[in-house]
Write a protein that holds these residues in place. Sequence first.
Motif, PDB file in Angstrom:
ATOM      1  N   PHE A   1       0.825  -1.207   0.000  1.00 39.10           N
ATOM      2  CA  PHE A   1       0.000   0.000   0.000  1.00 39.10           C
ATOM      3  C   PHE A   1       0.860   1.258   0.000  1.00 39.10           C
ATOM      4  CE2 PHE A   1      -2.387   3.265   2.400  1.00 39.10           C
ATOM      5  CZ  PHE A   1      -3.468   3.415   1.551  1.00 39.10           C
ATOM      6  N   ARG A   2       1.981   1.212   0.691  1.00 43.11           N
ATOM      7  CA  ARG A   2       2.852   2.385   0.779  1.00 43.11           C
ATOM      8  C   ARG A   2       3.770   2.531  -0.429  1.00 43.11           C
ATOM      9  NH1 ARG A   2       2.236   4.670   5.663  1.00 43.11           N
ATOM     10  NH2 ARG A   2       1.177   3.407   7.236  1.00 43.11           N
ATOM     11  N   LYS A   3       3.778   1.537  -1.309  1.00 44.04           N
ATOM     12  CA  LYS A   3       4.565   1.625  -2.539  1.00 44.04           C
ATOM     13  C   LYS A   3       3.743   2.113  -3.727  1.00 44.04           C
ATOM     14  CE  LYS A   3       7.792  -2.212  -1.631  1.00 44.04           C
ATOM     15  NZ  LYS A   3       8.184  -3.554  -2.143  1.00 44.04           N
ATOM     16  N   VAL A   4       2.464   1.757  -3.739  1.00 43.20           N
ATOM     17  CA  VAL A   4       1.621   2.037  -4.905  1.00 43.20           C
ATOM     18  C   VAL A   4       1.238   3.517  -4.931  1.00 43.20           C
ATOM     19  CG1 VAL A   4      -0.557   1.501  -6.047  1.00 43.20           C
ATOM     20  CG2 VAL A   4       0.713  -0.304  -4.871  1.00 43.20           C
ATOM     21  N   PRO A   5       1.445   4.218  -6.044  1.00 46.18           N
ATOM     22  CA  PRO A   5       1.035   5.626  -6.133  1.00 46.18           C
ATOM     23  C   PRO A   5      -0.471   5.784  -5.962  1.00 46.18           C
ATOM     24  CG  PRO A   5       2.529   5.044  -7.920  1.00 46.18           C
ATOM     25  CD  PRO A   5       2.148   3.763  -7.255  1.00 46.18           C
ATOM     26  N   LEU A   6      -0.860   6.786  -5.207  1.00 45.41           N
ATOM     27  CA  LEU A   6      -2.268   7.055  -4.926  1.00 45.41           C
ATOM     28  C   LEU A   6      -2.680   8.376  -5.565  1.00 45.41           C
ATOM     29  CD1 LEU A   6      -2.122   6.182  -1.130  1.00 45.41           C
ATOM     30  CD2 LEU A   6      -3.066   4.738  -2.936  1.00 45.41           C
ATOM     31  N   PRO A   7      -3.905   8.470  -6.086  1.00 46.70           N
ATOM     32  CA  PRO A   7      -4.369   9.754  -6.632  1.00 46.70           C
ATOM     33  C   PRO A   7      -4.661  10.728  -5.502  1.00 46.70           C
ATOM     34  CG  PRO A   7      -6.146   8.154  -6.672  1.00 46.70           C
ATOM     35  CD  PRO A   7      -4.929   7.409  -6.200  1.00 46.70           C
ATOM     36  N   SER A   8      -4.342  11.975  -5.717  1.00 47.34           N
ATOM     37  CA  SER A   8      -4.508  12.973  -4.652  1.00 47.34           C
ATOM     38  C   SER A   8      -5.959  13.120  -4.225  1.00 47.34           C
ATOM     39  CB  SER A   8      -3.969  14.323  -5.124  1.00 47.34           C
ATOM     40  OG  SER A   8      -4.616  14.722  -6.328  1.00 47.34           O
ATOM     41  N   LEU A   9      -6.882  13.050  -5.185  1.00 51.81           N
ATOM     42  CA  LEU A   9      -8.314  13.176  -4.909  1.00 51.81           C
ATOM     43  C   LEU A   9      -9.077  12.176  -5.773  1.00 51.81           C
ATOM     44  CD1 LEU A   9      -8.556  17.076  -5.028  1.00 51.81           C
ATOM     45  CD2 LEU A   9      -8.666  15.687  -2.954  1.00 51.81           C
ATOM     46  N   LEU A  10     -10.251  11.790  -5.318  1.00 51.55           N
ATOM     47  CA  LEU A  10     -11.072  10.839  -6.073  1.00 51.55           C
ATOM     48  C   LEU A  10     -12.155  11.588  -6.841  1.00 51.55           C
ATOM     49  CD1 LEU A  10     -11.405   7.975  -3.437  1.00 51.55           C
ATOM     50  CD2 LEU A  10      -9.844   8.105  -5.387  1.00 51.55           C
ATOM     51  N   ASN A  11     -11.725  12.406  -7.781  1.00 50.26           N
ATOM     52  CA  ASN A  11     -12.653  13.204  -8.572  1.00 50.26           C
ATOM     53  C   ASN A  11     -12.619  12.764 -10.030  1.00 50.26           C
ATOM     54  OD1 ASN A  11     -13.199  14.715  -6.295  1.00 50.26           O
ATOM     55  ND2 ASN A  11     -11.695  16.290  -6.786  1.00 50.26           N
ATOM     56  N   GLU A  12     -13.723  13.039 -10.733  1.00 51.47           N
ATOM     57  CA  GLU A  12     -13.789  12.727 -12.158  1.00 51.47           C
ATOM     58  C   GLU A  12     -14.578  13.809 -12.877  1.00 51.47           C
ATOM     59  OE1 GLU A  12     -15.069   9.082 -15.187  1.00 51.47           O
ATOM     60  OE2 GLU A  12     -15.569   8.984 -13.055  1.00 51.47           O
TER      61      GLU A  12
END
Length: 224
Positions: A113-124
């Motif tokens: 979980f700490r390696k995988v890049p995460l999107p800053s916000l969950l917007n579309e």
Amino acid sequence: MEYQNETKICQNCKKDFTIESEDFNFYEKIKVPPPTFCPECRNKRRMSWRNERTLYKRICDATQKNIITMFSPNEKLIVYDRDYWWKENFDALEYGQEIDFNKTFFIQFDELFRKVPLPSLLNENVVNSSFCNCVHNAKNCYLSVASMEVENVLYSTRVIGGKDSMDLFGGFNQEMCYENVVCDKSNHLFFSERSMECFDSMFLSDCKNLGNCLGCVNLRNVNY
């Protein structure tokens, strides 16, 4: 086996809670132990993964730009700007890892979980709505979360189809509304709850198809 209702002390908040007999039968059926946390604490633990409303300033780990995100800068995570993340300009194999059967699942899950890049916000599909999260098809919105098909909506949550409104909690298709809770298909409705198809009214509760009304409860099809 016949079970009886049992009162336990929550290991987290130390309050009493009751496990009913049919609950014990269910736990036995799915082969899990009875809970040690009360229902409220269990719900808090489940929801701790979902952060909608607390936003932070942080540096994008890919572009080094300042971004608004739902992840605290104190968390050791890899966070990318939302638009950059969707472009997928990174190799998924960079953070892949083999299963280590000498470690528990959750330790390995945390590492991944700490390696995988995460999107800053969950917007579309958002326009000029940088301080919103979990929104879809939003334009000119501010501090609104978990909403969709909204325009010029401020300080609101769980709104579907809202326009030129603010301080809404839940509901559908509201326009020029303020301080409503779970209202639907209304226009110029203020300080109301669980009402629908109302217009030019204030302080309604459980009303339908009202116009020019004030302080009404459980009223139907009236226009003064």
